[in-house]
Each structure stands twice: as C-alpha cells, then as structure tokens.
Design a protein around this motif. Sequence first.
Motif, PDB file in Angstrom:
ATOM      1  N   UNK A  48       0.808  -1.213   0.000  1.00 16.73           N
ATOM      2  CA  UNK A  48       0.000   0.000   0.000  1.00 16.73           C
ATOM      3  C   UNK A  48       0.843   1.266   0.000  1.00 16.73           C
ATOM      4  N   UNK A  49       0.162   2.390   0.233  1.00 16.08           N
ATOM      5  CA  UNK A  49       0.799   3.705   0.211  1.00 16.08           C
ATOM      6  C   UNK A  49       1.660   3.895   1.446  1.00 16.08           C
ATOM      7  N   UNK A  50       2.916   4.262   1.223  1.00 14.34           N
ATOM      8  CA  UNK A  50       3.860   4.488   2.307  1.00 14.34           C
ATOM      9  C   UNK A  50       4.415   5.900   2.179  1.00 14.34           C
ATOM     10  N   UNK A  51       4.402   6.631   3.278  1.00 14.80           N
ATOM     11  CA  UNK A  51       4.859   8.019   3.268  1.00 14.80           C
ATOM     12  C   UNK A  51       6.182   8.111   4.021  1.00 14.80           C
ATOM     13  N   UNK A  52       7.221   8.496   3.298  1.00 20.03           N
ATOM     14  CA  UNK A  52       8.557   8.576   3.880  1.00 20.03           C
ATOM     15  C   UNK A  52       9.241   9.828   3.359  1.00 20.03           C
ATOM     16  N   UNK A  53       9.915  10.518   4.262  1.00 16.47           N
ATOM     17  CA  UNK A  53      10.597  11.744   3.859  1.00 16.47           C
ATOM     18  C   UNK A  53      11.627  12.110   4.915  1.00 16.47           C
ATOM     19  N   UNK A  54      12.802  12.513   4.465  1.00 14.67           N
ATOM     20  CA  UNK A  54      13.774  13.110   5.376  1.00 14.67           C
ATOM     21  C   UNK A  54      13.449  14.591   5.455  1.00 14.67           C
ATOM     22  N   UNK A  55      13.465  15.150   6.644  1.00 14.37           N
ATOM     23  CA  UNK A  55      13.289  16.586   6.779  1.00 14.37           C
ATOM     24  C   UNK A  55      11.995  17.008   7.446  1.00 14.37           C
ATOM     25  N   UNK A  56      11.293  16.095   8.104  1.00 16.88           N
ATOM     26  CA  UNK A  56      10.138  16.548   8.895  1.00 16.88           C
ATOM     27  C   UNK A  56      10.621  17.497   9.991  1.00 16.88           C
ATOM     28  N   UNK A  57      11.772  17.200  10.540  1.00 14.62           N
ATOM     29  CA  UNK A  57      12.463  18.022  11.543  1.00 14.62           C
ATOM     30  C   UNK A  57      11.772  18.099  12.899  1.00 14.62           C
ATOM     31  N   UNK A  58      10.455  17.965  12.956  1.00 12.87           N
ATOM     32  CA  UNK A  58       9.739  17.964  14.235  1.00 12.87           C
ATOM     33  C   UNK A  58       8.593  16.965  14.162  1.00 12.87           C
ATOM     34  N   UNK A  59       8.156  16.536  15.329  1.00 13.50           N
ATOM     35  CA  UNK A  59       7.012  15.634  15.394  1.00 13.50           C
ATOM     36  C   UNK A  59       5.759  16.327  14.876  1.00 13.50           C
ATOM     37  N   UNK A  60       5.629  17.625  15.127  1.00 19.19           N
ATOM     38  CA  UNK A  60       4.457  18.352  14.641  1.00 19.19           C
ATOM     39  C   UNK A  60       4.379  18.312  13.118  1.00 19.19           C
ATOM     40  N   UNK A  61       5.512  18.456  12.431  1.00 18.95           N
ATOM     41  CA  UNK A  61       5.514  18.390  10.967  1.00 18.95           C
ATOM     42  C   UNK A  61       5.155  16.992  10.478  1.00 18.95           C
ATOM     43  N   UNK A  62       5.643  15.970  11.162  1.00 19.43           N
ATOM     44  CA  UNK A  62       5.311  14.600  10.796  1.00 19.43           C
ATOM     45  C   UNK A  62       3.815  14.355  10.989  1.00 19.43           C
ATOM     46  N   UNK A  64       1.469  16.567  10.932  1.00 21.69           N
ATOM     47  CA  UNK A  64       0.749  17.355   9.925  1.00 21.69           C
ATOM     48  C   UNK A  64       0.699  16.609   8.593  1.00 21.69           C
ATOM     49  N   UNK A  65       1.783  15.928   8.233  1.00 17.20           N
ATOM     50  CA  UNK A  65       1.804  15.161   6.976  1.00 17.20           C
ATOM     51  C   UNK A  65       0.793  14.023   7.032  1.00 17.20           C
ATOM     52  N   UNK A  66       0.741  13.320   8.152  1.00 20.67           N
ATOM     53  CA  UNK A  66      -0.228  12.231   8.305  1.00 20.67           C
ATOM     54  C   UNK A  66      -1.647  12.792   8.267  1.00 20.67           C
ATOM     55  N   UNK A  67      -1.881  13.902   8.950  1.00 21.07           N
ATOM     56  CA  UNK A  67      -3.214  14.514   8.969  1.00 21.07           C
ATOM     57  C   UNK A  67      -3.639  14.963   7.576  1.00 21.07           C
ATOM     58  N   UNK A  68      -2.739  15.599   6.821  1.00 25.29           N
ATOM     59  CA  UNK A  68      -3.065  16.022   5.449  1.00 25.29           C
ATOM     60  C   UNK A  68      -3.422  14.834   4.576  1.00 25.29           C
ATOM     61  N   UNK A  69      -2.658  13.773   4.724  1.00 25.88           N
ATOM     62  CA  UNK A  69      -2.909  12.575   3.930  1.00 25.88           C
ATOM     63  C   UNK A  69      -4.301  12.033   4.215  1.00 25.88           C
ATOM     64  N   UNK A  70      -4.650  11.954   5.471  1.00 25.49           N
ATOM     65  CA  UNK A  70      -5.978  11.462   5.862  1.00 25.49           C
ATOM     66  C   UNK A  70      -7.075  12.416   5.410  1.00 25.49           C
ATOM     67  N   UNK A  71      -6.844  13.720   5.589  1.00 26.73           N
ATOM     68  CA  UNK A  71      -7.849  14.722   5.233  1.00 26.73           C
ATOM     69  C   UNK A  71      -8.193  14.669   3.745  1.00 26.73           C
ATOM     70  N   UNK A  72      -7.211  14.345   2.921  1.00 24.63           N
ATOM     71  CA  UNK A  72      -7.435  14.272   1.479  1.00 24.63           C
ATOM     72  C   UNK A  72      -7.904  12.892   1.026  1.00 24.63           C
ATOM     73  N   UNK A  73      -8.145  12.004   1.979  1.00 21.82           N
ATOM     74  CA  UNK A  73      -8.718  10.704   1.661  1.00 21.82           C
ATOM     75  C   UNK A  73      -7.749   9.709   1.047  1.00 21.82           C
ATOM     76  N   UNK A  74      -6.448   9.937   1.231  1.00 24.42           N
ATOM     77  CA  UNK A  74      -5.459   8.994   0.703  1.00 24.42           C
ATOM     78  C   UNK A  74      -5.327   7.838   1.699  1.00 24.42           C
ATOM     79  N   UNK A  75      -5.555   6.608   1.263  1.00 22.34           N
ATOM     80  CA  UNK A  75      -5.455   5.472   2.190  1.00 22.34           C
ATOM     81  C   UNK A  75      -3.995   5.130   2.487  1.00 22.34           C
ATOM     82  N   UNK A  76      -3.497   5.617   3.585  1.00 24.94           N
ATOM     83  CA  UNK A  76      -2.091   5.434   3.967  1.00 24.94           C
ATOM     84  C   UNK A  76      -1.938   4.177   4.803  1.00 24.94           C
TER      85      UNK A  76
END
Length: 135
Positions: A48-62, A64-76
């Motif tokens: 399935x869909x896997x989200x990986x990135x260097x550079x989140x830099x903070x837990x809040x940014x990480x 936020x990425x998960x929340x955006x993915x869910x908000x847009x209906x992407x099945x992560x």
Amino acid sequence: MPLPGLNLRSIGGVVDLYFFLGPTPTQALQQYTATIGRPALPPYWALGFQLCRYGYNTLDNLKAAVSRTRRHGVPQDVQYADIDHMDRRLDFTVDHVNFAGLEDYVLEVKREGLRFIIILDPAINAEVTAANPTH
C-alpha cells in the motif's frame, strides 16, 4: 554434435544441471519454482501507500503530513520517521526536543491501523561515544 546440443568441458568440480522442459514457458517456470521454492508474498499492507521523507524536523511536521494525507482521503498504510528523529543522528536514540512524544504518537497511530517504521542508518559516531560512554 547435432543441434540442439550441449557440450560441457570441466577441469574439476561438480556441476548440477537442471532442465525444465515445460512444454510451455509457463509450465517451465512452474517447474523451476517448484524446484527452488515459491516466492514469498509480502504482507498486504507493504503493497500500500507508504509516506517517507527526510526533513520533517519535528514531530508536529510529521503529524501534519499524516493529517493532510488522511484529510485528502489517501489510504495510507505506512508512515516512516527518517533519521531526523534521532538525537544528534545517533542510532537508537530519539530527539526528545524536536520529537518529544514520538513514542506515544507511534502507539496512537498503530491503534488506528497505521504501520510505523523507524529508519536507523548505520551511523555509529565513535567520537561521541568515546567522549560520553553512556550513549
């Protein structure tokens, strides 16, 4: 030698030859995998869909990425934390300033069905560990 043919010359050792005659390519492949073993299927979630990135830099940014993915209906299926989650890039550590609460967040998203993978690069720092043997 009449064709088709095989001429093998050896100066020693053992050579095992297997011939998979099919008669079709599909059957030859089935015979081959029956001999060497069938390939293992990966777990369904790994496809399935896997989200990986260097550079989140903070837990809040990480988060936020998960929340955006869910908000847009992407099945992560999987979220990664790259090496920026580590304290001074030291293996087996967590930056408790920028990623404070990471352990609790991992447990939270796992309860919701999201897999979480922590990336550990082999970057043992001999200078830091020699200067401070408690790390």
